[in-house]
Design an enzyme around this catalytic site. Structure first.
Site, PDB file in Angstrom:
ATOM      1  N   ASP A  93      29.056   5.738  -7.097  1.00  0.00           N
ATOM      2  CA  ASP A  93      27.908   4.873  -7.411  1.00  0.00           C
ATOM      3  C   ASP A  93      28.281   3.392  -7.329  1.00  0.00           C
ATOM      4  OD1 ASP A  93      25.669   3.663  -8.573  1.00  0.00           O
ATOM      5  OD2 ASP A  93      25.982   4.518 -10.576  1.00  0.00           O
ATOM      6  N   GLY A 128       0.792  -1.225   0.000  1.00  0.00           N
ATOM      7  CA  GLY A 128       0.000   0.000   0.000  1.00  0.00           C
ATOM      8  C   GLY A 128       0.819   1.267   0.000  1.00  0.00           C
ATOM      9  N   SER A 147      10.306   6.077 -18.947  1.00  0.00           N
ATOM     10  CA  SER A 147       9.797   7.293 -19.588  1.00  0.00           C
ATOM     11  C   SER A 147      10.824   8.414 -19.604  1.00  0.00           C
ATOM     12  CB  SER A 147       8.523   7.759 -18.893  1.00  0.00           C
ATOM     13  OG  SER A 147       8.837   8.240 -17.611  1.00  0.00           O
ATOM     14  N   SER A 148      11.974   8.205 -18.961  1.00  0.00           N
ATOM     15  CA  SER A 148      13.005   9.247 -18.960  1.00  0.00           C
ATOM     16  C   SER A 148      14.208   8.832 -19.804  1.00  0.00           C
ATOM     17  CB  SER A 148      13.475   9.513 -17.527  1.00  0.00           C
ATOM     18  OG  SER A 148      14.043   8.332 -16.989  1.00  0.00           O
ATOM     19  N   HIS A 206      24.615   1.888 -15.277  1.00  0.00           N
ATOM     20  CA  HIS A 206      25.594   2.047 -14.191  1.00  0.00           C
ATOM     21  C   HIS A 206      26.927   1.370 -14.525  1.00  0.00           C
ATOM     22  CE1 HIS A 206      22.540   3.660 -11.448  1.00  0.00           C
ATOM     23  NE2 HIS A 206      21.732   2.849 -12.100  1.00  0.00           N
ATOM     24  N   HIS A 260      24.931   4.672  -3.085  1.00  0.00           N
ATOM     25  CA  HIS A 260      23.949   4.134  -4.055  1.00  0.00           C
ATOM     26  C   HIS A 260      24.029   2.626  -4.136  1.00  0.00           C
ATOM     27  CE1 HIS A 260      24.249   8.137  -6.490  1.00  0.00           C
ATOM     28  NE2 HIS A 260      23.926   8.314  -5.234  1.00  0.00           N
ATOM     29  N   SER A 316      22.621  -1.614 -19.048  1.00  0.00           N
ATOM     30  CA  SER A 316      22.467  -0.914 -17.776  1.00  0.00           C
ATOM     31  C   SER A 316      22.972   0.524 -17.865  1.00  0.00           C
ATOM     32  CB  SER A 316      23.226  -1.662 -16.689  1.00  0.00           C
ATOM     33  OG  SER A 316      23.237  -0.905 -15.488  1.00  0.00           O
TER      34      SER A 316
END
Lengths: 558, 558
Positions: free
Chosen positions: A202, A56, A239-240, A374, A396, A372
């Protein structure tokens, strides 16, 4: 494992304090605070997406408590790039103080501004680009280009009297990037020569051996799949992911097909990217979704969201035949995206559903349609060797990623003692090239559910999991306030518990007997009576059904 | 997508009816029924493990309804091998009729007998081995050796007057198996030459290109990892994977280490396997867990369960420091198993937890410590070409796996029209080399939860998911039976809903107003009043919190 929480000593003048607020021990909600001489700089402010044990929950925010009472000391928030896990919590931070300046590249600011518009916030912004230097009070910032799965990503060097920090943000080192914008290792080399005291790097793919393949490999595969597709093609991705969409536009154009964008975020982001010149739209290739239906099936490509199986996104709605594009026999669906761990079941349900509808599904498992964003282990070793940082703080990542990254740092020659494995809330002080751990704050998860922020607690989620696993049984009893005699009940109701209501006939006499005994013993307090009811029903249901539903007893006086 | 359900015509004499009862459209609960001339043969009777959208469910059984009224006609159940997804539902079938004979290999029967003992059932069994032929009424059975991730697996050829069926069970085609027991392609060739009318074939890895590597590659990797381990080694795998355990025993022995088995099912299965000669225990290598603590850390290997992150298994308990073996700095943990889709989050939590405890975790992602037990696409093409079946029914798989397998059959030359994509409950009739689809039964999921079997419905699970996502709000009102006046309430309680109870002060007057209006309109029926309360609270919570918790109104007359 409980972490050892302790408060840091007051911050000495001329010392830089670094607190990772989010992103250590998780993939998401990245946020780090830097403080020196009373002034604070934030790098990134992202969200984390919930897992199945957090039912939820819509979003999880960083715990702002280390800076909540220091809002006026914040000089700015540097946003390294426009992904949700780096910018998604900005609206919640700006609700605390609207005029905190946001600093980032053109595309990053455009994405956050579009998001803030939905929250009716117009932010103060400072647009920067690679090579640019900015001074914010005690912080001298230098921005460095990095390559990632979204254009215009930046690393940031933070120079202070206490020393120099380099924060990579998310990055990889594609040596042949589509937009020719490399991770600037020459700048890394220069900074390294000048001396980097602390390197925040990262860790997402630190446990992946080798090198992330070039984004450039995807285009020919897309072009080939589209060339062979007998009917419609539907490509789903993030979407980016401007470069992925670019490759789809180019592949469609090469195959004399037009492209319709589907999904609100896809349309919004690509409109921004095209306006700002990050997306080059071949002449006439884009077509409005409303007009796409009139184009022959073998001349159209739909570019949509939903590659992670998100239930409300375009692709899920297609599978549920709840979308205007009705997928059918001969259609080709390409999932040009990673499969984020935890989404496997949802994605496989999508693949099965599309297959049942007659579509051919092309995905990472059977074709090279994703790389990927990264840096893998091999790239990270290059990075360490070029930079030669004094101290390293892997950021990260889940704990295993941080450990893998730490190992790489040590293997390239960073002294073991200078590689810091930290958690969210670890307080690190940097001075004269030395980083010391001086405190550990107790930071929690801040859950967003509907319009509520931070109201949901871990106890609520535990209740929810119990309700999900076992359902509940409620028992209502009304007693006469003056005599204590039962007037109504026990009324027994259950949800999610499954058995026929008639099974409760067996426990009703047990409850009555327990209440009678309590009455004999002079127990009149409703809370005490509720405990008796809870125990009686709990014991019965455990023996009779070997289950432990939530027992909700309610004794009311009338 | 709702499937088109229709009853089959009565079965003609001399025609073979095949009904896949489970395993088509899912990985698990494999079960097929074969009927001819009034007699039924079952192949396999397994369980399916639940996914996260089936909270609280322990196991999922095949829907026995096609055979429930025909129990006396069942001549036997052939069990192809001893994995849970092939034998796990046998106890539930035998509870319907205890004396159904079970037919299988030595190890398979030993595993099911141990399981049935826990259910206090002693079955009738017929032990068979490869090369053996058995007649059961109209069914002439021939058993063929196949190679899988458990020893002693069998395929079964079923010869009837209607034609010959070959059912592979689960299999792969390791050409250098540890026990030298190959999938017997010479027998496949012989059966193919004689003519196979219908081939039921494992689809699990049909969408994996190439060939499954040999189990033999794992041993040297295990030996190497154990040789380099500075302290204790803990290997986790499936408790039935006799060959994997064999390789661990051998690698430990070669490194002068002893092995302690951990976990009830591991100890039980390996004791059986050793007694029956499937596991060869090097002299003195096994040590009782209780004595393992006194062995030096660099001389011990623990072999445990829990490689899928199962919360109650040994490995999870180690992570939660709820096990006598306390994992610490320098320990090495090897996950020598696949990562079953859906378990990713649980497994990654385990890896993170072990890493935090200081252990080095070796798994499929960073070392060759697992190979699959199922034939990949390349192996399946060999199989089709050697067998040349007239008709093919892909079994054992999600829909996408069945489609991938069907494609392989067509590519090797089986006519498109003879490759059948079926679902659980599809009724297929075979006669004179022709398979026709003659019906589609409506089969459901049978959920086991605690001691209840088949009581949990999909509606209950929907309730549970709602409770998990949103929690519930219950509203209790006691009205005077004669006057209809509210005596007590509205009493409002919530669980999993998160907000402070004081938020309900806002809705209480709304409920009172709605009830007053209802009273004015002469509404007295408690059900009608409950609906009014539900609507009032539902509308309020949706507007105020943008959420949809379960609303549980209760109006009681006193």
């Amino acid at each position: 494992m409980p972490i050892d929480v302790y408060d840091p000593a007051p911050l000495e003048p001329g010392t830089l304090r670094v607190i990772p607020i989010g992103g250590l021990g998780e993939i998401g909600r990245n946020m780090t605070s830097f403080e020196i001489d009373g002034k604070i700089l934030i790098v990134d402010c992202g969200v984390l997406f919930p897992e199945e044990h957090q039912p939820g929950v819509d979003l999880i925010l960083p715990d702002f408590s280390p800076i909540r009472d220091r809002l006026d000391d914040i000089l700015g928030v540097v946003l390294t790039h426009g992904h949700e896990d780096h910018i998604g919590a900005v609206p919640y931070l700006l609700k605390l103080r609207q005029d905190i300046p946001l600093i980032g590249s053109g595309l990053t600011l455009a994405f956050i501004e579009a998001k803030l518009k939905e929250h009716r916030i117009t932010p103060y912004t400072l647009q920067v680009k690679e090579g640019q230097k900015e001074r914010l009070g005690p912080f001298n910032l230098e921005f460095v280009a990095v390559n990632h799965s979204i254009p215009d990503a930046l690393a940031v060097a933070i120079k202070t009297v206490a020393g120099t920090v380099l924060h990579t943000g998310d990055f990889k080192m594609d040596q042949l990037p589509l937009d020719h914008r490399l991770t600037d290792l020459r700048e890394f080399a220069r900074l390294g020569t000048e001396g980097v005291d602390l390197f925040l790097v990262d860790s997402t793919n630190a446990d992946v051996p080798g090198f992330t393949p070039s984004e450039r490999l995807i285009g020919p595969v897309l072009e080939d799949v589209i060339a062979r597709a007998p009917r419609r093609v539907i490509v789903a991705s993030f979407s980016s992911h401007v470069h992925r969409v670019q490759q789809v536009l180019d592949a469609a154009y090469a195959n004399d097909r037009r492209v319709a964008l589907l999904g609100r975020s896809m349309v919004r982001n690509m409109t921004i990217a095209a306006e700002l010149g990050y997306l080059r739209v071949p002449e006439g290739v884009l077509v409005d979704f409303k007009k796409a239906g009139s184009i022959p099936d073998d001349k159209i490509v739909y570019m949509s969201t939903g590659s992670q199986g998100e239930p409300m996104a375009v692709l899920s709605r297609m599978v549920n035949m709840d979308h205007q594009v009705e997928v059918g026999l001969g259609d080709t669906v390409i999932l040009a995206s990673s499969l984020i761990p935890g989404n496997e079941n949802a994605v496989y349900r999508i693949i099965d559903g599309l297959t049942k509808l007659g579509a051919t599904v092309v995905h990472k498992g059977n074709a090279k349609v994703h790389v990927s964003g990264h840096a893998a282990a091999g790239e990270l070793t290059y990075c360490y060797n070029i930079l030669k940082p004094k101290n390293v703080l892997p950021v990260h990542g889940e704990y295993r990623h941080l450990v893998a990254n730490a190992k790489l740092a040590v293997e390239t020659g960073v002294p073991d003692a200078n590689v810091i494995l930290a958690e969210d809330g670890t307080v690190l002080d940097l001075r004269a090239g030395v980083v010391r751990k001086v405190g550990q704050l107790d930071l929690g998860y801040v859950y967003v559910d509907g319009s509520s922020v931070g109201e949901i607690t871990d106890a609520d989620l535990k209740d929810r999991r119990t309700l999900a696993e076992e359902g509940f049984i409620s028992i209502i009893i009304v007693v006469d306030a003056s005599t204590g005699k039962v007037i109504v009940g026990p009324e027994i109701h259950a949800k999610g518990f499954a058995e026929d209501a008639s099974v409760f006939d067996a426990v009703r006499p047990k409850i009555e007997a327990a209440l009678a005994e309590a009455a004999q013993n002079g127990v009149r307090d409703t809370h005490a009576l509720q405990q008796i009811v809870r125990r009686t029903v709990g014991r019965w249901v455990n023996v009779a059904f070997r289950r432990r539903p939530m027992i909700v007893p309610l004794v009311i006086e009338a």
